[in-house]
Scaffold this motif. Structure first.
Motif, short mmCIF file in Angstrom:
data_model
loop_
_atom_site.label_atom_id
_atom_site.label_comp_id
_atom_site.label_asym_id
_atom_site.label_seq_id
_atom_site.Cartn_x
_atom_site.Cartn_y
_atom_site.Cartn_z
N CYS A 179 100.85 -17.40 31.67
CA CYS A 179 102.08 -17.61 31.06
C CYS A 179 102.83 -18.82 31.34
N THR A 180 103.70 -19.18 30.19
CA THR A 180 104.01 -20.58 30.07
C THR A 180 105.62 -20.54 30.82
N VAL B 192 110.31 -42.99 19.11
CA VAL B 192 109.25 -42.10 18.39
C VAL B 192 109.08 -40.87 19.19
N VAL B 193 108.66 -39.84 18.51
CA VAL B 193 108.52 -38.47 18.73
C VAL B 193 107.13 -38.06 18.12
N PHE B 194 106.40 -37.62 19.44
CA PHE B 194 105.06 -36.86 19.01
C PHE B 194 105.18 -35.33 19.26
N PRO B 195 104.90 -34.46 18.25
CA PRO B 195 104.70 -33.17 18.25
C PRO B 195 103.68 -32.61 19.11
N ALA B 196 103.85 -31.86 20.25
CA ALA B 196 103.07 -31.53 21.37
C ALA B 196 102.72 -29.99 21.19
N ALA B 197 101.69 -29.67 21.63
CA ALA B 197 101.05 -28.37 21.71
C ALA B 197 101.68 -27.78 22.77
N SER B 198 101.92 -26.38 22.68
CA SER B 198 102.27 -25.55 23.89
C SER B 198 101.27 -25.35 24.68
N LEU B 199 101.41 -24.59 25.83
CA LEU B 199 100.42 -24.30 26.85
C LEU B 199 99.46 -23.34 26.16
N TYR B 200 99.99 -22.62 25.33
CA TYR B 200 99.05 -21.62 24.59
C TYR B 200 98.24 -22.20 23.49
N GLU B 201 98.64 -23.35 23.45
CA GLU B 201 97.90 -24.02 22.36
C GLU B 201 96.72 -25.26 22.89
N LYS B 202 96.54 -24.94 24.06
CA LYS B 202 95.58 -25.92 24.58
C LYS B 202 94.87 -25.33 25.86
N SER B 203 93.93 -26.24 26.60
CA SER B 203 93.29 -25.45 27.75
C SER B 203 93.52 -26.71 28.87
N GLY B 204 93.48 -26.14 30.00
CA GLY B 204 93.90 -26.99 31.35
C GLY B 204 94.09 -26.04 32.33
N THR B 205 94.47 -26.46 33.48
CA THR B 205 94.91 -25.54 34.68
C THR B 205 96.06 -25.71 34.94
#
Ligand code: SF4
Ligand code: SF4
Ligand code: SF4
Ligand code: FES
Ligand code: FES
Lengths: 201, 781
Positions: free
Chosen positions: B224-225, B599-612
């Motif tokens: 959960c994020t 400059v703004v970069f559109p980032a992925a949410s925790l639900y759209e990526k992997s990691g710990t």
């Protein structure tokens, strides 16, 4: 509940509740008797009654409703001034309870859980009222009438009408209204809500 | 209790005396059908599905209430039992509309499965079905009366599990009906636990109903994020045109750190990912001063060249970096490595929700002194000082309640205000407004401002104690409290600690060194130890977050890189302060901070990526990519690309590829002169293959494990979807000094709020409004 708190109930009943709650090891054990007494005094279990009973015991209103809705003797809408309860369980049934019950329906022009337009009578078909030896039996408020035949019905109703000061032709006098317990707003409320059925009917 | 032996279907089983037969059978792989039984809740014995034949007992017995004893003999399947169950189902179907084709539960419904198994699809009852229209009780909870089989699971879950008691049953017999506390509305915590335990489709969820069928989704279990408890959550995802969409969140297999539990945020808040306000294209400020969409290539090149130019002209110290408390450990680690080695600055910080550095300082050198969230669910005694877990740490509150209910744990609460968990507490101590500071002295017996000695005696009588404390503690106060506990216990389990913070990975942000004075693992920048291998590590502490904005206001901050944070709103920074600073923001939304960026970069949410991610108790879990959104990139990839565009050899940042980081052939000078590639050596020693992509966060996880004290992780469990422990006690005690003036700003998110993400979740907004209305109504009564 402290003395200063506003209560719906008469001082006598409020005092009785205070004692009742302390009588049991668990406060909520007082719930069912409280609901019965409250209904006797107020006429039915209004939202306000439920909320005060919940507060007095220290449980949620939902819990009060959980218990109250289980019992068919408890009601959430006002009954007539005279609540006619006709037993149709086995002993009474075998001795003609349904004829008696039908006659009540005809005379009053209402069915199960109905209430007359003037608010004077309500009618209910109920389970055994413990008067099997004198079946068929009915109970009007806390008065018993037993060993009945349909022919007894008009007389019983007339008796209550005159008690309430209503002429036997049925035209409404103000007499019985004065006798309505507590405040006038309540009696208006009775009439306004009188058409509905009990919630689980 | 002593083990007993009994026979089920001819098989000899052994279980502790008093175990419920149904549990003993399930353990042994014998499935007994059950509708009303739910592990952990009180017994109801309402449905009669679990009937079994017990030898020498005249009637069929309910396995959910029968406890096993020595020598018993049971039969769980026979024609007689099948007939009994079939009749039960017929009875349960008495009012049921048999509308499986349009029911949300279809395909994962216990009633459907049982009807299938026992073949009772037609009810023999002649009475007319009692139909009622479906009701909406709240934005989250819908009730379809005809499908309800009156198992009472929802009532017990809400009452016993949640301690909310918002559901009841009214009327009786065939007209019994589940009823919400607000007449036709639910005034409750909106956790959706009732929906989760409902074995049929009677309770359905506002966000999922009529969206899809269970078998059309892929199920990905991730983390959960939202809050810092870190529940494991299973996301049901479905392919759509621009990626894949999350349609449901639950904890499908009831595994992980949270078992059964999810709160409203974890269950319903995921819709922020679909928000129309989501950024999906990079934005670059044009010559008219307006942010306009740009290609990734252009935006990266522009940002990189400006960063390089500012670093080379004004020096790294003129660049500030602000990290996130909801990005992954790998991203946080990479960000600080990028800041320190590429941007050449130690001015890196994050919006601190609590003072983890103080905890690390206090615990340095003392191992096994922290409690995991699982420990809190089983500890015999817990002292909770400050905080309000019911609102801010729903899983912690659940674990505390469950522990008290099932294990009779003793919960002691010290707080300045009354909190709901006191209903579970053995004793509660009401502190004066400034009373937290006095607690260590009070517990140690040298304080007389707090008068309640009985509370102290009860706490001190506990042989082993978990102390959970809130954000009211910072700096020295954390150290005094921990010092009291360390002094107290002779053995490792005597006193253990848990420190509460906010957001999914604020512990990870601190652990990974998003701090101006501390490297990952709280290693001081002045004594970099393992991090000596970082090329060109600046040796003096950098600016804290407030100092960065102060410098910006004075025109001394050349550039600011902000990843997944909104300091302008959360700390109330004056936007004018940034007008002379080149600002880069990576985020999901055009926040107040992003709106000021160049400059703004559109980032992925925790639900759209992997990691710990690491929860506030130090439990590390693996987040897995579930959804996909066209146009966005994980912060990890954005950082790698940014570094690449700056001309950095990416291998020095992310150790990937067959050759590892740097293959030093003995030609260089300095700390690593003549050494072999340390990362490659470590990988080989740990039987690990090098990662092949510079965008693989696991390459950085390898480096974290190799370099960060306390992050030696149990990989098998981590990759198996379990939580594994970090050990802050491994932080070396040497050279840990009191931190510089750090600004700690707790978020105090409630049940329906969660920083930026919560603001963009329509579901959470709606729940918040619903509960505000309920509150106003009950206040008016
Ligand atoms: S949503 Fe949660 S709090 Fe509300 S009724 Fe269901 S179980 Fe109870
Ligand atoms: S609503 Fe669901 S959980 Fe609640 S009693 Fe009915 S079937 Fe059981
Ligand atoms: S917000 Fe916290 S308690 Fe709620 S589901 Fe997410 S991690 Fe669990
Ligand atoms: S059956 Fe009618 S009074 Fe008992
Ligand atoms: S599961 Fe045993 S009676 Fe319902």
């Amino acid at each position: 509940m402290s003395d200063e708190t506003m209560t719906l109930f008469s001082p006598r009943l409020a005092a009785r509740f205070d004692a009742l709650i302390l009588k049991y090891p668990l406060r909520r054990s007082a719930l069912v008797p409280m609901l019965l007494y409250a209904q006797d005094e107020v006429g039915y279990l209004s939202d306000a009654v439920i909320s005060e009973v919940a507060e007095r015991i220290g449980i949620t209103e939902l819990e009060v409703r959980n218990v109250a809705t289980y019992y068919s003797m408890l009601r959430f809408k006002p009954a007539g001034k005279y609540n006619v309860q006709v037993c149709t369980n086995i002993s009474c049934m075998l001795r003609g309870a349904y004829e008696v019950y039908e006659r009540f329906q005809e005379e009053l022009g209402i069915a199960h859980k109905g209430i007359t337009a003037d608010g004077l009578f309500s009618l209910e078909e109920v389970e055994c009222i413990g008067a099997c030896c004198w079946a068929p039996a009915i109970q009007v408020n806390y008065e018993f009438h037993d060993e009945l035949t349909p022919e007894h019905v008009p007389g019983i109703l007339a008796g209550y009408r005159s008690k309430a000061g209503v002429p036997s032709d049925g035209s409404l006098s103000l007499g019985w209204k004065a006798g309505v317990p507590s405040d006038g707003s309540l009696s208006l409320g009775w009439k306004a809500q009188a058409e509905g059925n009990a919630p689980h009917a | 209790m002593a083990d007993v032996t009994f026979i089920v279907d001819g098989k000899k089983l052994t279980a502790p005396a008093g175990t419920l037969l149904i549990d003993a059978c399930r353990k042994a792989g014998i499935e007994i059908p059950a509708f009303c039984y739910y592990p952990g809740l009180s017994l109801q014995a309402a449905c009669r599905m679990c009937v079994v034949r017990q030898e020498k007992v005249p009637k069929l017995q309910t396995a959910c209430t029968t406890t096993v004893a020595e020598g018993q003999v049971f039969i769980t399947e026979s024609p007689e039992i099948a007939q009994a169950r079939k009749s039960t189902i017929e009875l349960l179907l008495g009012n049921h509309p048999l509308d499986c084709p349009v029911c949300d539960a279809g395909g994962e419904c216990e009633l459907q499965d049982m009807t299938f198994k026992y073949g009772a699809g037609e009810s023999l009852y002649a009475e007319a079905k009692e139909h009622r229209e479906e009701q909406q009780w709240s934005p989250a909870v819908y009730f379809d009366r005809p499908r309800c089989i009156l198992c009472y699971r929802c009532i017990r879950m809400c009452g016993e599990g949640m301690d909310v008691w918002a559901l009841g049953v009214q009327n009786r017999g065939v007209s019994s009906v589940i009823a919400p506390n607000g007449g036709d509305q639910l005034d409750c915590e909106q956790c959706g636990m009732c929906i989760d335990v409902c074995p049929v489709g009677a309770l359905t969820s506002g966000s999922y109903r009529y969206k899809t069928r269970p078998w059309e989704m892929n199920h990905v279990s991730t983390v959960c994020t939202f809050c810092a408890d870190g529940c494991k959550v299973t996301l049901g995802v479905r392919q759509v045109n621009d990626g894949s969409e999350i349609v449901r969140a639950d904890n499908r297999d009831k595994s992980g750190i949270n078992g059964d539990f999810l709160c409203a945020k974890g269950r319903f808040g995921f819709d922020f990912v679909e928000s129309p306000e989501r950024l999906t294209k990079p934005l670059v400020r044009n010559s008219q001063g307006k942010l306009e969409p740009a290609t990734w290539e252009h935006a990266l090149r522009f940002a990189a060249s400006k960063l390089k130019e500012i670093r080379d002209s004004k020096g790294g110290a003129s660049i500030g970096v602000i990290g996130s408390n909801r990005t992954t450990n790998e991203e946080n680690y990479l960000l600080q490595k990028f800041a320190r080695t590429v941007l050449q600055t130690n001015s890196i910080d994050h919006v601190r929700s609590t003072d983890y550095a103080a905890l690390a300082r206090a615990l340095a050198g003392h191992n096994c002194k922290t409690a995991s969230l699982r420990d809190i669910a089983t500890a015999p005694a817990i002292l909770l000082i400050g905080g309000n877990p019911t609102e801010e740490h729903p899983l912690l509150a659940w674990n505390l309640r469950t522990n008290v209910r099932l294990n009779r744990a003793r919960l002691y609460i010290a707080n300045t205000k009354p909190i709901k968990l006191e209903r579970q507490a053995k004793a509660a101590l009401r502190l004066p407004a400034d009373g937290y500071q006095a607690i260590p002295a009070y517990l140690g017996g040298s304080d007389d401002t707090i008068k309640d000695t009985a509370f102290r005696e009860a706490v001190l009588a506990e042989e082993s104690l978990v102390v959970v404390f809130g954000q009211e503690y910072r700096g020295q106060a954390v150290e005094s409290l921990v010092a009291w506990g360390l002094k107290r216990g002779p053995n490792s389990g005597s006193v253990r600690f848990a420190f509460l913070g906010d957001h999914a990975n604020s512990r990870g942000a601190a652990d990974m060194g998003l701090l101006p004075d501390l490297l990952p693992g709280y290693v001081p920048v002045t004594a970099p130890g393992a991090f000596q291998e970082y090329p060109g590590l600046p040796a003096t502490p950098g600016k804290t977050l407030p100092e960065m904005f102060e410098a910006a206001g004075k025109g001394e901050l050349g550039a600011l890189l902000v990843v997944g944070a909104n300091p302008v709103a959360s700390l109330g920074v004056d936007p004018a302060a940034l007008k002379n600073t080149f600002v880069i923001v990576q985020d999901l939304f055009l926040t107040e901070t992003a709106a000021l960026a160049d400059v703004v970069f559109p980032a992925a949410s925790l639900y759209e990526k992997s990691g710990t991610v690491t929860n506030t108790y130090g439990d590390v879990q693996l987040a897995k990519k579930a959804a996909d959104r066209a146009g966005v990139k994980p912060d990890f990839e954005i950082l790698v690309r940014l570094a690449g565009a700056m001309g950095v050899d990416v291998k020095t940042l992310v150790p990937f590829g067959k050759d590892g980081v740097t293959a030093d052939l003995g030609q260089s000078r300095g700390a690593q002169a003549g050494e072999a590639d340390r990362h490659a050596v470590w990988l080989a020693a740990n039987n690990l293959e090098p990662r092949l992509s510079p965008f693989d966060p696991l390459a950085v996880l390898d480096e974290i494990e190799r370099l960060v004290p306390g992050y030696t992780l149990d990989r098998i469990n981590l990759f198996g979807g379990n939580d594994v422990r970090t050990e802050p006690g491994f932080v070396p005690i040497t050279a840990l000094k009191e931190a510089a003036s750090a600004l700690v700003a707790p978020a105090h998110d409630g049940l329906f709020t969660s920083g930026t993400l919560g603001r963009y979740s329509p579901a959470l907004k709606e729940l918040e409004q619903h509960q505000a209305r309920e509150l106003a109504e009950s206040a008016a009564d």
